[in-house]
Motif scaffolding. Structure first.
Motif, PDB file in Angstrom:
ATOM      1  N   ILE A 192       0.925  -1.190   0.001  1.00 24.88           N
ATOM      2  CA  ILE A 192      -0.191   0.068  -0.051  1.00 24.88           C
ATOM      3  C   ILE A 192       0.801   1.231  -0.141  1.00 24.88           C
ATOM      4  CG2 ILE A 192      -1.806   1.371   1.302  1.00 24.88           C
ATOM      5  CD1 ILE A 192      -2.747  -1.120   2.188  1.00 24.88           C
ATOM      6  N   TYR A 193       1.673   1.175   0.866  1.00 22.88           N
ATOM      7  CA  TYR A 193       2.829   2.430   0.754  1.00 22.88           C
ATOM      8  C   TYR A 193       3.509   2.908  -0.439  1.00 22.88           C
ATOM      9  CZ  TYR A 193       6.733   5.383   2.112  1.00 22.88           C
ATOM     10  OH  TYR A 193       7.812   6.256   1.996  1.00 22.88           O
ATOM     11  N   PHE A 194       4.095   1.646  -1.209  1.00 22.20           N
ATOM     12  CA  PHE A 194       4.615   2.167  -2.455  1.00 22.20           C
ATOM     13  C   PHE A 194       3.967   2.345  -3.482  1.00 22.20           C
ATOM     14  CE2 PHE A 194       8.359   0.154  -0.169  1.00 22.20           C
ATOM     15  CZ  PHE A 194       9.305   0.923  -0.455  1.00 22.20           C
ATOM     16  N   GLU A 195       2.591   1.811  -3.252  1.00 22.53           N
ATOM     17  CA  GLU A 195       1.569   1.927  -4.294  1.00 22.53           C
ATOM     18  C   GLU A 195       0.740   3.504  -4.215  1.00 22.53           C
ATOM     19  OE1 GLU A 195      -0.812   1.126  -7.836  1.00 22.53           O
ATOM     20  OE2 GLU A 195       0.761   0.152  -6.684  1.00 22.53           O
ATOM     21  N   GLN A 196       1.011   4.112  -3.073  1.00 17.27           N
ATOM     22  CA  GLN A 196       0.479   5.372  -2.809  1.00 17.27           C
ATOM     23  C   GLN A 196       1.430   6.280  -3.296  1.00 17.27           C
ATOM     24  OE1 GLN A 196      -0.806   6.128   1.378  1.00 17.27           O
ATOM     25  NE2 GLN A 196      -2.775   5.183   0.957  1.00 17.27           N
ATOM     26  N   GLU A 197       3.003   5.860  -2.933  1.00 14.68           N
ATOM     27  CA  GLU A 197       4.069   6.680  -3.460  1.00 14.68           C
ATOM     28  C   GLU A 197       4.007   6.774  -4.979  1.00 14.68           C
ATOM     29  OE1 GLU A 197       6.686   8.389  -1.475  1.00 14.68           O
ATOM     30  OE2 GLU A 197       4.898   8.273  -0.174  1.00 14.68           O
ATOM     31  N   LYS A 198       4.037   5.811  -5.749  1.00 15.66           N
ATOM     32  CA  LYS A 198       3.998   5.567  -6.868  1.00 15.66           C
ATOM     33  C   LYS A 198       2.694   6.500  -7.590  1.00 15.66           C
ATOM     34  CE  LYS A 198       2.557   1.915  -9.102  1.00 15.66           C
ATOM     35  NZ  LYS A 198       2.373   0.782  -9.604  1.00 15.66           N
ATOM     36  N   ASN A 199       1.472   6.388  -6.983  1.00 11.17           N
ATOM     37  CA  ASN A 199       0.498   7.387  -7.295  1.00 11.17           C
ATOM     38  C   ASN A 199       0.732   8.888  -7.230  1.00 11.17           C
ATOM     39  OD1 ASN A 199      -1.043   4.909  -8.353  1.00 11.17           O
ATOM     40  ND2 ASN A 199      -2.054   4.704  -6.295  1.00 11.17           N
ATOM     41  N   HIS A 200       1.373   9.118  -6.012  1.00  6.00           N
ATOM     42  CA  HIS A 200       1.663  10.353  -5.727  1.00  6.00           C
ATOM     43  C   HIS A 200       2.529  11.045  -6.785  1.00  6.00           C
ATOM     44  CE1 HIS A 200       0.282   9.808  -1.235  1.00  6.00           C
ATOM     45  NE2 HIS A 200      -0.709   9.877  -2.202  1.00  6.00           N
ATOM     46  N   ALA A 201       3.536  10.102  -6.968  1.00  4.99           N
ATOM     47  CA  ALA A 201       4.554  10.642  -7.928  1.00  4.99           C
ATOM     48  C   ALA A 201       3.975  11.046  -9.355  1.00  4.99           C
ATOM     49  CB  ALA A 201       5.754   9.628  -7.999  1.00  4.99           C
ATOM     50  N   ALA A 202       3.161  10.018  -9.779  1.00  2.00           N
ATOM     51  CA  ALA A 202       2.422  10.224 -10.832  1.00  2.00           C
ATOM     52  C   ALA A 202       1.542  11.412 -11.016  1.00  2.00           C
ATOM     53  CB  ALA A 202       1.544   8.883 -11.449  1.00  2.00           C
ATOM     54  N   VAL A 203       0.724  11.455 -10.114  1.00  2.00           N
ATOM     55  CA  VAL A 203      -0.085  12.677  -9.789  1.00  2.00           C
ATOM     56  C   VAL A 203       0.622  13.989  -9.795  1.00  2.00           C
ATOM     57  CG1 VAL A 203      -1.942  13.966  -8.482  1.00  2.00           C
ATOM     58  CG2 VAL A 203      -2.158  11.504  -8.836  1.00  2.00           C
ATOM     59  N   LYS A 204       1.716  14.253  -9.170  1.00  2.00           N
ATOM     60  CA  LYS A 204       2.400  15.286  -8.940  1.00  2.00           C
ATOM     61  C   LYS A 204       3.099  15.695 -10.597  1.00  2.00           C
ATOM     62  CE  LYS A 204       6.562  17.111  -6.834  1.00  2.00           C
ATOM     63  NZ  LYS A 204       7.789  17.009  -6.084  1.00  2.00           N
ATOM     64  N   LYS A 205       3.710  14.790 -11.166  1.00  2.00           N
ATOM     65  CA  LYS A 205       4.079  14.872 -12.507  1.00  2.00           C
ATOM     66  C   LYS A 205       2.774  15.422 -13.506  1.00  2.00           C
ATOM     67  CE  LYS A 205       8.327  13.981 -12.255  1.00  2.00           C
ATOM     68  NZ  LYS A 205       9.499  14.894 -12.779  1.00  2.00           N
ATOM     69  N   GLU A 206       1.615  14.745 -13.335  1.00  2.00           N
ATOM     70  CA  GLU A 206       0.777  15.285 -14.169  1.00  2.00           C
ATOM     71  C   GLU A 206       0.267  16.448 -13.963  1.00  2.00           C
ATOM     72  OE1 GLU A 206      -2.010  14.612 -17.335  1.00  2.00           O
ATOM     73  OE2 GLU A 206      -0.171  13.500 -16.648  1.00  2.00           O
ATOM     74  N   ILE A 207       0.355  17.027 -12.443  1.00  2.00           N
ATOM     75  CA  ILE A 207      -0.128  18.336 -12.222  1.00  2.00           C
ATOM     76  C   ILE A 207       0.896  19.337 -12.741  1.00  2.00           C
ATOM     77  CG2 ILE A 207      -0.224  19.872 -10.242  1.00  2.00           C
ATOM     78  CD1 ILE A 207      -1.593  17.598  -8.678  1.00  2.00           C
ATOM     79  N   GLU A 208       2.314  18.979 -12.709  1.00  2.00           N
ATOM     80  CA  GLU A 208       3.137  19.922 -13.193  1.00  2.00           C
ATOM     81  C   GLU A 208       3.040  20.105 -14.634  1.00  2.00           C
ATOM     82  OE1 GLU A 208       6.680  17.853 -12.322  1.00  2.00           O
ATOM     83  OE2 GLU A 208       6.627  18.746 -10.038  1.00  2.00           O
ATOM     84  N   ARG A 209       2.506  19.049 -15.290  1.00  2.00           N
ATOM     85  CA  ARG A 209       2.265  19.283 -16.859  1.00  2.00           C
ATOM     86  C   ARG A 209       1.158  19.996 -17.112  1.00  2.00           C
ATOM     87  NH1 ARG A 209      -1.013  17.634 -20.756  1.00  2.00           N
ATOM     88  NH2 ARG A 209      -2.204  16.659 -19.212  1.00  2.00           N
ATOM     89  N   VAL A 210       0.056  19.687 -16.214  1.00  2.00           N
ATOM     90  CA  VAL A 210      -1.231  20.707 -16.448  1.00  2.00           C
ATOM     91  C   VAL A 210      -0.801  21.995 -16.144  1.00  2.00           C
ATOM     92  CG1 VAL A 210      -3.431  21.053 -15.408  1.00  2.00           C
ATOM     93  CG2 VAL A 210      -2.831  18.932 -16.160  1.00  2.00           C
ATOM     94  N   GLN A 211       0.071  22.424 -14.940  1.00  2.00           N
ATOM     95  CA  GLN A 211       0.509  23.803 -14.761  1.00  2.00           C
ATOM     96  C   GLN A 211       1.289  24.403 -15.858  1.00  2.00           C
ATOM     97  OE1 GLN A 211       2.434  22.860 -10.963  1.00  2.00           O
ATOM     98  NE2 GLN A 211       0.629  23.699  -9.656  1.00  2.00           N
TER      99      GLN A 211
END
Length: 366
Positions: A192-211
Motif C-alpha cells: 500500500i505504501y509504495f503504491e501510494q508513493e507511486k500514485n503520488h509521484a504520477a499525480v505530481k508529474k501530471e499536475i506539473e504538466r497541467v500547470q
C-alpha cells in the motif's frame, strides 16, 4: 483549475475502487457457493474412502446446511449495508472486507482438522489492501487474527480436531500460522505504501504538466485564456459548431488610459474588464486576444442573444473609469459579431467580427 483536476483524479480513483468493491463482493458470493459445492463433493469422496463417520443427515446439517446458512446470513448483511450506505464507499469497503473474513472463518472453523486452511485468511487481507487504505487493511488484519484464534482455540466444530493446548506440535503450528499471517499483513502495508508513493509521484508529474500547459494558454495579467488557446479552439471547429457566435471586443481610448493614468492604471482596467467578462459570459469561452482586444466564443446561443450580452458589456465597461480622468472620453468596449459556418476558415470568422467591431469604433470615435 488544478483543484478541479485533482478532484477529477480523486473521482476516477473512486470509480476504480467502486468497481473493485463490486468484484470483491462477487468473490465473497462465489466463495460461499464454492464452499457449498466442495462440501457436497467432499462427502462423496471421503465416504467412498470410508473416512466419513457421520451419517449423511448429520453431515448435511453440520457441513452443508449450517455453514451455508451462516454464509447466507453474512451475505444478506452485506447487501443490507450496501443498500443503507449506498453512497458511502468506505463503509461498504469495510463491510465487504470484514464479511469475507467472516466467510473464511466459517470455512476454517468447520474444517479446523486441516491446519493449512488458515491460509484462507490471507485472501481477505490481500483483497483489502487493493483499496490502498492502511486503516482498512489493519482493521481487516485484526479481524483475521481474532477469527484465527477463536476458530482454533475457542470453537471445536469437528470432533476429530486435536486440542491446541494438549499437543505441542499443534501449538507450534498455531504460533507459526499467526506469524505467517502477521508477515502477510506487513507485506500488504508495504505494498500500500509504495503504491501510494507511486500514485503520488504520477499525480505530481501530471499536475506539473497541467500547470505548464496552463501557463501556455492562460494570459498572466487577466488570467483569461490567451490567443494560443483561442487558436486551438478555432482549429478544432467542425460541422457541429455551425452557428457558433464569435465576438471581438476592443477598449475605446485605451491608449489615453495608459498615457494619462499610466500603465498600472491600464493594467487595472484590463483586470476589471476581465472580471466583468467572466461575470457576464460565465457560460462561454473568453480570451484575451492581445493588448486591449478580447474575443468571446458564445456557446449555444443565438446571434441576437450574443448581441444583448455584448451591449451589456459595452454599458458596464463604460462605468469602469470616470470619463473626466481621460479628458471626458468614455473607455467602453466596442464590439463586433460574426457567425461560424461549416467549413469556414477560422481566420475569416475572426476577421468578420473584427471588421464589424472597427465599424462600431469608427462611428463612436468620429
Amino acid at each position: 483549475m488544478i483543484n478541479t483536476y485533482i478532484r477529477t483524479i480523486e473521482f476516477e480513483y473512486e470509480k476504480v475502487n467502486r468497481r473493485w468493491l463490486n468484484l470483491h463482493l462477487y468473490i465473497s458470493i462465489g466463495l460461499a457457493i464454492a464452499s457449498f459445492l466442495l462440501e457436497a463433493i467432499l462427502y462423496f469422496v471421503l465416504n467412498s474412502m470410508g473416512l466419513v463417520e457421520a451419517t449423511a443427515a448429520v453431515y448435511a446439517v453440520r457441513y452443508l446446511l449450517i455453514p451455508t446458512g451462516l454464509n447466507g446470513l453474512i451475505l444478506a448483511i452485506l447487501f443490507l449495508i450496501r443498500k443503507i450506505y449506498a453512497k458511502r464507499l468506505t463503509v461498504q469497503a469495510y463491510a465487504v472486507s470484514i464479511g469475507l473474513v467472516a466467510i473464511c472463518f466459517v470455512l476454517f472453523t468447520i474444517h479446523s482438522i486441516f491446519p493449512s486452511l488458515y491460509f484462507l485468511f490471507a485472501i481477505p487481507l490481500m483483497f483489502s489492501c487493493l483499496y490502498g487504505n492502511f486503516v482498512l487493511t489493519s482493521v481487516t488484519a485484526i479481524c483475521v487474527f481474532i477469527a484465527r484464534i477463536v476458530g482454533d482455540v475457542v470453537i471445536t466444530w469437528d470432533s476429530a480436531k486435536i486440542q491446541l493446548l494438549n499437543y505441542g506440535y499443534t501449538a507450534v503450528n498455531f504460533a507459526v500460522s499467526l506469524l505467517i499471517l502477521a508477515g502477510f499483513y506487513i507485506a500488504c502495508l508495504v505494498l500500500i505504501y509504495f503504491e501510494q508513493e507511486k500514485n503520488h509521484a504520477a499525480v505530481k508529474k501530471e499536475i506539473e504538466r497541467v500547470q505548464f500547459r496552463q501557463g501556455m494558454i492562460i494570459d498572466q495579467l487577466t488570467t483569461l485564456y490567451n490567443r494560443t488557446a483561442l487558436n486551438e479552439v478555432l482549429t478544432h471547429l467542425n460541422e457541429e459548431d455551425s452557428g457558433l457566435v464569435c465576438a471581438m471586443l476592443d477598449i475605446d481610448y485605451f491608449k489615453e488610459v495608459n498615457d494619462t493614468l499610466g500603465p498600472p492604471a491600464g493594467d487595472d482596467y484590463l483586470k476589471t474588464f476581465s472580471n466583468l467578462l467572466r461575470t457576464v459570459c460565465d457560460q462561454h469561452l473568453v480570451f484575451r486576444y492581445g493588448g486591449d482586444e478580447f474575443c468571446i466564443l458564445f456557446n449555444g446561443i443565438s446571434l441576437e442573444e450574443a448581441s444583448l450580452l455584448c451591449k451589456r458589456l459595452y454599458r458596464d465597461s463604460a462605468k469602469i473609469l470616470d470619463p473626466g480622468s481621460i479628458g471626458g472620453r468614455v473607455a467602453a468596449a466596442s464590439y463586433g459579431l460574426s457567425v461560424y459556418e461549416s467549413g469556414q476558415d477560422p481566420d475569416d470568422l475572426i476577421k468578420a467580427a473584427d471588421a464589424e467591431m472597427y465599424e462600431m469604433k469608427k462611428r463612436r470615435i468620429s
